[in-house]
Scaffold this motif. Sequence first.
Motif, mmCIF file in Angstrom:
data_model
loop_
_atom_site.group_PDB
_atom_site.id
_atom_site.type_symbol
_atom_site.label_atom_id
_atom_site.label_comp_id
_atom_site.label_asym_id
_atom_site.label_seq_id
_atom_site.Cartn_x
_atom_site.Cartn_y
_atom_site.Cartn_z
ATOM 1 N N GLY A 130 -43.549 33.306 104.340
ATOM 2 C CA GLY A 130 -43.847 31.884 104.358
ATOM 3 C C GLY A 130 -44.276 31.307 103.029
ATOM 4 N N LYS A 131 -44.274 32.124 101.962
ATOM 5 C CA LYS A 131 -44.690 31.677 100.641
ATOM 6 C C LYS A 131 -43.531 31.802 99.653
ATOM 7 C CE LYS A 131 -49.107 31.336 101.882
ATOM 8 N NZ LYS A 131 -49.876 30.063 101.871
ATOM 9 N N SER A 132 -43.721 31.231 98.468
ATOM 10 C CA SER A 132 -42.739 31.358 97.404
ATOM 11 C C SER A 132 -42.912 32.692 96.684
ATOM 12 C CB SER A 132 -42.896 30.206 96.399
ATOM 13 O OG SER A 132 -42.692 28.958 97.023
ATOM 14 N N ALA A 133 -41.888 33.108 95.967
ATOM 15 C CA ALA A 133 -41.983 34.329 95.171
ATOM 16 C C ALA A 133 -43.039 34.144 94.087
ATOM 17 C CB ALA A 133 -40.630 34.652 94.552
ATOM 18 N N MET A 134 -43.768 35.233 93.753
ATOM 19 C CA MET A 134 -44.832 35.173 92.754
ATOM 20 C C MET A 134 -44.954 36.511 92.053
ATOM 21 S SD MET A 134 -48.052 35.183 95.420
ATOM 22 C CE MET A 134 -47.221 34.082 96.576
ATOM 23 N N ASP A 135 -45.558 36.496 90.856
ATOM 24 C CA ASP A 135 -45.777 37.770 90.178
ATOM 25 C C ASP A 135 -46.926 38.508 90.841
ATOM 26 O OD1 ASP A 135 -48.276 36.871 89.004
ATOM 27 O OD2 ASP A 135 -47.114 35.844 87.479
ATOM 28 N N VAL A 141 -49.431 41.333 107.496
ATOM 29 C CA VAL A 141 -48.661 40.334 106.759
ATOM 30 C C VAL A 141 -47.472 41.023 106.092
ATOM 31 C CG1 VAL A 141 -48.699 38.652 104.876
ATOM 32 C CG2 VAL A 141 -50.732 38.956 106.335
ATOM 33 N N ARG A 142 -46.286 40.477 106.303
ATOM 34 C CA ARG A 142 -45.081 41.054 105.706
ATOM 35 C C ARG A 142 -44.912 40.520 104.284
ATOM 36 N NH1 ARG A 142 -39.193 41.393 108.630
ATOM 37 N NH2 ARG A 142 -40.516 42.557 110.086
ATOM 38 N N VAL A 143 -44.582 41.426 103.378
ATOM 39 C CA VAL A 143 -44.403 41.075 101.970
ATOM 40 C C VAL A 143 -43.067 41.638 101.493
ATOM 41 C CG1 VAL A 143 -45.339 41.240 99.627
ATOM 42 C CG2 VAL A 143 -46.899 41.154 101.600
ATOM 43 N N LYS A 144 -42.247 40.793 100.861
ATOM 44 C CA LYS A 144 -41.017 41.267 100.247
ATOM 45 C C LYS A 144 -41.296 41.716 98.817
ATOM 46 C CE LYS A 144 -37.565 38.513 102.746
ATOM 47 N NZ LYS A 144 -36.471 37.515 102.587
ATOM 48 N N ALA A 145 -40.713 42.832 98.425
ATOM 49 C CA ALA A 145 -40.777 43.303 97.045
ATOM 50 C C ALA A 145 -39.476 42.888 96.365
ATOM 51 C CB ALA A 145 -40.951 44.818 97.005
#
Length: 307
Positions: free
Chosen positions: A286-291, A244-248
Amino acid sequence: MRVIFMGTPDFSVPTLTEIVAAGHEVVAVYTRAPKPAGRGQAERKSPIHLAAENFGIPIYTPKSLKGAGEQAEFAAHDADVAIVVAYGLLLPKQVLNAPAHGCLNLHGSLLPRWRGAAPIQRAIMAGDARTGVMVMQMDEGLDTGAIGLADEMAIGPDMTAGELHDIMMRTGADLMGRALAALERGSLEFTPQPETGALYAKKIEKAEARIDWSRPAHDVHNHIRGLSPFPGAWFEIELASKHVRVKALRSTLANGNGAPGTVLHGELTIACGSGAVRLMQVQREGKSAMDAATFLRGTGQLPVAVN
């Protein structure tokens, strides 16, 4: 003054608004042509296009300004000056020389450092502590013209490119307003750029967005904040046997050491080549930004390592 305004993205809008509010006569707005966007691929007008429509200013969207017809049309506006803010097209000599006072450009760096397409991002990625905005007399070189006015500003240790963009956008609008007032009075003076210290801020490429955890923590941190919010520095984790790709999107320097890419403890602190960074805000594909805390609850587990 009779002004031609040339710009495209939202960064340009406050400057156009400032010029109109100051009472100058904006005789034409040049911007990039509408492009297909979104799922329906409907043509989307640029932010400057929409702003110009709101002000009732004639809009021109040539694909190029190299042709004799486009250059004659530009000259026919009989402008005192052209103001250029993130326009996106090359201006030939005939266009640069058409207005009585030439073309003034608003640039987001302390020239000659970070000439080119991505000065805001490159300054943060390099770890610069200070930057600025400048009003420059355009010539045929790449951001090589003489400087009329400048405003310096600090880059905070955790500041992102998006935050710096918004500060520069407002500061630059005020600076250009002051430059036009000085030009109208005949008191705007230009100083040639220094011969030394030039750096080129090349366009951000998608291939450089992936995070390399083997680099020192301060380099990783600068990489993350320099590419936030767009295009977003990213890494991958394995969830349910899938990568799963995750943006920082936001980070800070943290204490800790370990093998690069190792998640060190309960919060999302990740070891780098030396030191560690703590991720404060992320965005799963595919998701919104989150803490970070929300992200970890959503994964149902603490990733052992990232890559």
